[in-house]
Scaffold this motif. Structure first.
Motif, PDB file in Angstrom:
ATOM      1  N   ARG A   1     -27.601   4.161  43.102  1.00  0.00           N
ATOM      2  CA  ARG A   1     -27.765   5.447  43.768  1.00  0.00           C
ATOM      3  C   ARG A   1     -29.135   5.548  44.420  1.00  0.00           C
ATOM      4  O   ARG A   1     -30.135   5.075  43.885  1.00  0.00           O
ATOM      5  N   LEU A   2     -29.165   6.156  45.582  1.00  0.00           N
ATOM      6  CA  LEU A   2     -30.413   6.384  46.293  1.00  0.00           C
ATOM      7  C   LEU A   2     -31.032   7.663  45.740  1.00  0.00           C
ATOM      8  O   LEU A   2     -30.440   8.734  45.845  1.00  0.00           O
ATOM      9  N   ARG A   3     -32.171   7.549  45.134  1.00  0.00           N
ATOM     10  CA  ARG A   3     -32.854   8.698  44.540  1.00  0.00           C
ATOM     11  C   ARG A   3     -33.803   9.303  45.575  1.00  0.00           C
ATOM     12  O   ARG A   3     -34.866   8.768  45.847  1.00  0.00           O
ATOM     13  N   ALA A   4     -33.365  10.390  46.166  1.00  0.00           N
ATOM     14  CA  ALA A   4     -34.154  11.117  47.164  1.00  0.00           C
ATOM     15  C   ALA A   4     -33.669  12.556  47.170  1.00  0.00           C
ATOM     16  O   ALA A   4     -32.492  12.821  46.886  1.00  0.00           O
ATOM     17  N   PRO A   5     -34.542  13.507  47.483  1.00  0.00           N
ATOM     18  CA  PRO A   5     -34.121  14.911  47.501  1.00  0.00           C
ATOM     19  C   PRO A   5     -32.915  15.176  48.398  1.00  0.00           C
ATOM     20  O   PRO A   5     -32.059  15.982  48.051  1.00  0.00           O
TER      21      PRO A   5
ATOM     22  N   PHE B   1     -29.388  16.783  47.076  1.00  0.00           N
ATOM     23  CA  PHE B   1     -28.782  17.975  47.677  1.00  0.00           C
ATOM     24  C   PHE B   1     -27.333  17.702  48.056  1.00  0.00           C
ATOM     25  O   PHE B   1     -26.438  18.513  47.779  1.00  0.00           O
ATOM     26  N   LEU B   2     -27.073  16.556  48.668  1.00  0.00           N
ATOM     27  CA  LEU B   2     -25.711  16.207  49.064  1.00  0.00           C
ATOM     28  C   LEU B   2     -24.807  16.076  47.838  1.00  0.00           C
ATOM     29  O   LEU B   2     -23.741  16.705  47.771  1.00  0.00           O
ATOM     30  N   GLU B   3     -25.250  15.300  46.856  1.00  0.00           N
ATOM     31  CA  GLU B   3     -24.408  14.992  45.705  1.00  0.00           C
ATOM     32  C   GLU B   3     -24.216  16.179  44.762  1.00  0.00           C
ATOM     33  O   GLU B   3     -23.183  16.274  44.102  1.00  0.00           O
TER      34      GLU B   3
ATOM     35  N   HIS C   1     -25.030   2.794  48.043  1.00  0.00           N
ATOM     36  CA  HIS C   1     -25.549   4.066  47.537  1.00  0.00           C
ATOM     37  C   HIS C   1     -24.452   5.124  47.401  1.00  0.00           C
ATOM     38  O   HIS C   1     -24.674   6.163  46.790  1.00  0.00           O
ATOM     39  N   ASN C   2     -23.297   4.863  47.984  1.00  0.00           N
ATOM     40  CA  ASN C   2     -22.199   5.828  47.982  1.00  0.00           C
ATOM     41  C   ASN C   2     -21.051   5.439  47.055  1.00  0.00           C
ATOM     42  O   ASN C   2     -20.042   6.129  47.025  1.00  0.00           O
TER      43      ASN C   2
END
Length: 191
Positions: free
Chosen positions: A6-10, A14-16, A44-45
């Motif tokens: 998983r891509l760890r970013a704000p 928010f999306l997930e 990442h998806n």
């Protein structure tokens, strides 16, 4: 193997959490299976189908990324030609996140993408566009073109007050919430 890609970013959080939470609420309230198309897929998806209570479909131009999609619900093809594959009014929701500046690199490509997304969405369907609002990624006007094809829509998501929702991160990522105009007759999806 217990590897988390998983891509760890704000913007991904928010999306997930927020956007997918809203889609899950729509799915719980709907009288039919909500068909969702996720345009662009990567490692990442891989977990997105598990997060959504919707019928998850995906597409990506790279054949090697099909492994991240659902069997029989992933298409390897070009986003600027998706209507030829899916046909009109096929999806209740289309999410196109991370395409602008990463394959959709010109105003003409973006216009073709908008045409295709509009065609595959059902009347009243929800379109979520996510992109990095920076000149190196979006060197052409994104919002005016998107509004030519879709109506603005402010979803009832906590903290979202406008159809354009910036995420406070280094990517300058924004999510744009839009809706396909409703047809005058027939069954429509109400986002």
């Amino acid at each position: 193997m217990n590897i988390d890609f998983r891509l760890r970013a704000p913007n991904r959080d928010f999306l997930e959490e927020s956007v997918f939470g809203y889609l899950n609420e729509l799915a719980a309230e709907s009288d039919h299976d909500i068909k969702t198309l996720f345009v662009g897929l990567d490692k990442h998806n891989w977990h997105y189908p598990r997060l959504l209570r919707c019928q998850f479909h995906s597409l990506d131009i790279e054949a090697r990324k099909a492994v991240y999609g659902q069997p029989d619900r992933h298409w390897t093809g070009c986003a600027t030609r998706m209507a030829e594959h899916y046909g009109p009014n096929a999806f209740d929701v289309v999410v196109a996140n991370g395409l602008v500046g990463y394959g959709i690199n010109s105003a003409s490509d973006f216009r073709r993408l908008m045409t295709q997304c509009e065609q595959v969405l059902k009347p009243g369907g929800l379109f979520v566009l996510g992109y990095n609002d920076r000149p190196d990624r979006a060197p052409f006007p994104v919002l005016p073109v998107a509004r030519e094809f879709f109506e603005s829509f402010v979803p009832p998501i906590a903290g979202v007050e406008h159809h354009v929702h910036p995420v406070d991160d280094a990517f300058r990522h924004v999510y744009v919430f839009l809706r396909k105009a409703r047809a005058s007759a027939g069954k429509t999806f109400h986002a």
